[in-house]
Design a protein around this motif. Structure first.
Motif, short mmCIF file in Angstrom:
data_model
loop_
_atom_site.label_atom_id
_atom_site.label_comp_id
_atom_site.label_asym_id
_atom_site.label_seq_id
_atom_site.Cartn_x
_atom_site.Cartn_y
_atom_site.Cartn_z
N HIS A 53 48.32 21.20 24.80
CA HIS A 53 48.96 20.64 25.99
C HIS A 53 50.13 21.51 26.46
O HIS A 53 50.27 21.77 27.66
CB HIS A 53 49.44 19.21 25.73
CG HIS A 53 48.33 18.21 25.62
ND1 HIS A 53 47.35 18.07 26.58
CD2 HIS A 53 48.06 17.28 24.67
CE1 HIS A 53 46.52 17.10 26.23
NE2 HIS A 53 46.93 16.60 25.07
N TYR A 54 50.97 21.92 25.53
CA TYR A 54 52.10 22.79 25.91
C TYR A 54 51.58 24.09 26.54
O TYR A 54 52.12 24.57 27.53
CB TYR A 54 52.98 23.13 24.71
CG TYR A 54 54.00 22.08 24.37
CD1 TYR A 54 54.90 21.61 25.33
CD2 TYR A 54 54.09 21.57 23.08
CE1 TYR A 54 55.84 20.65 25.00
CE2 TYR A 54 55.04 20.61 22.75
CZ TYR A 54 55.91 20.15 23.72
OH TYR A 54 56.84 19.20 23.40
N ARG A 55 50.52 24.65 25.95
CA ARG A 55 49.97 25.90 26.48
C ARG A 55 49.50 25.74 27.93
O ARG A 55 49.70 26.62 28.76
CB ARG A 55 48.82 26.41 25.61
CG ARG A 55 48.28 27.75 26.12
CD ARG A 55 47.15 28.28 25.29
NE ARG A 55 46.02 27.36 25.37
CZ ARG A 55 45.23 27.08 24.35
NH1 ARG A 55 45.43 27.63 23.17
NH2 ARG A 55 44.22 26.25 24.50
N THR A 56 48.90 24.59 28.24
CA THR A 56 48.41 24.37 29.60
C THR A 56 49.55 24.42 30.61
O THR A 56 49.45 25.08 31.65
CB THR A 56 47.65 23.03 29.68
OG1 THR A 56 46.57 23.07 28.74
CG2 THR A 56 47.10 22.79 31.08
N LEU A 57 50.65 23.70 30.32
CA LEU A 57 51.80 23.74 31.24
C LEU A 57 52.43 25.13 31.23
O LEU A 57 52.79 25.65 32.30
CB LEU A 57 52.84 22.68 30.88
CG LEU A 57 54.10 22.72 31.75
CD1 LEU A 57 53.76 22.43 33.22
CD2 LEU A 57 55.14 21.74 31.25
N PHE A 58 52.58 25.72 30.05
CA PHE A 58 53.17 27.05 29.94
C PHE A 58 52.43 28.05 30.83
O PHE A 58 53.05 28.77 31.62
CB PHE A 58 53.12 27.49 28.47
CG PHE A 58 53.66 28.86 28.23
CD1 PHE A 58 55.02 29.07 28.11
CD2 PHE A 58 52.80 29.95 28.11
CE1 PHE A 58 55.52 30.35 27.89
CE2 PHE A 58 53.29 31.22 27.89
CZ PHE A 58 54.65 31.42 27.77
#
Length: 194
Positions: free
Chosen positions: A165-170
């Motif tokens: 999930h963090y990677r998607t926003l990042f």
């Protein structure tokens, strides 16, 4: 027909035309907000008493967002963030808890670098929703898992999910910066001023 009747008919027609114009304006704004905010539009509906209140909230978010001084990332800065993300992902195998904490910190640093506020999660999410509505649910999910991690309630699989999930926003924050600027880091003049 008498003059009074003609005037009455004209007044009624003008009122109907005005009502149609106002209704049409509201409908266009509703469609624009639904399109722009996606799932965040529905979330605003759930939080507010009625549709008008929800739409006012979203318009207010747009106003607050317009006050931000968002900055593009230089190609060098973008590359540095990408390298840091790769390092954090590699660290996940040996230290998943630390990796998730660092992923959250890196995403927050990237937001700050771009010009988003970093204090107050709800304010962050609110302002991110204006340009990043399609990835905001990923940020919400990652944040929820991070809070569970702090309480010692997150499994390794939960932490892996948080990283995704963090990677998607990042990636969205990095890509959004690149989309506004050419490869040399300067503003793409073909898109006009924002």
């Amino acid at each position: 027909m008498s003059t009074g009747t003609i005037i009455g008919v004209i007044v009624v027609v003008l009122v109907v035309v005005a009502a149609i114009a106002v209704l049409s304006r509201f409908m266009l704004q509703r469609k624009r907000l639904q399109s722009k905010f996606g799932p965040e539009y529905e979330r605003a509906l759930e939080r507010n008493d009625n549709r008008m209140a929800a739409e006012r909230e979203l318009v207010d978010r747009e106003r607050q967002h317009a006050k931000l001084e968002l900055r593009p990332l230089t190609p060098v800065t973008r590359e540095s963030y990408a390298r840091n993300w790769t390092r954090i992902q590699e660290q996940f195998v040996d230290a998943p808890t630390t990796a998730v904490t660092q992923a959250d910190r890196l995403v927050t640093d990237l937001m700050a670098e771009r010009g988003y506020p970093t204090e107050g999660y709800e304010r962050q999410a609110s302002l991110l929703s204006v340009e990043h509505a399609n990835t905001l649910d990923h940020y919400r999910e990652a944040h929820t898992i991070s809070e569970r991690q702090e309480r010692g309630e997150a499994s390794t699989e939960d932490l892996r999910t948080a990283m995704v999930h963090y990677r998607t926003l990042f990636e969205d924050l990095l890509d959004n910066s690149a989309a506004d600027h050419g490869a040399d880091g300067r503003r793409d003049r073909t898109e006009g001023a924002r």
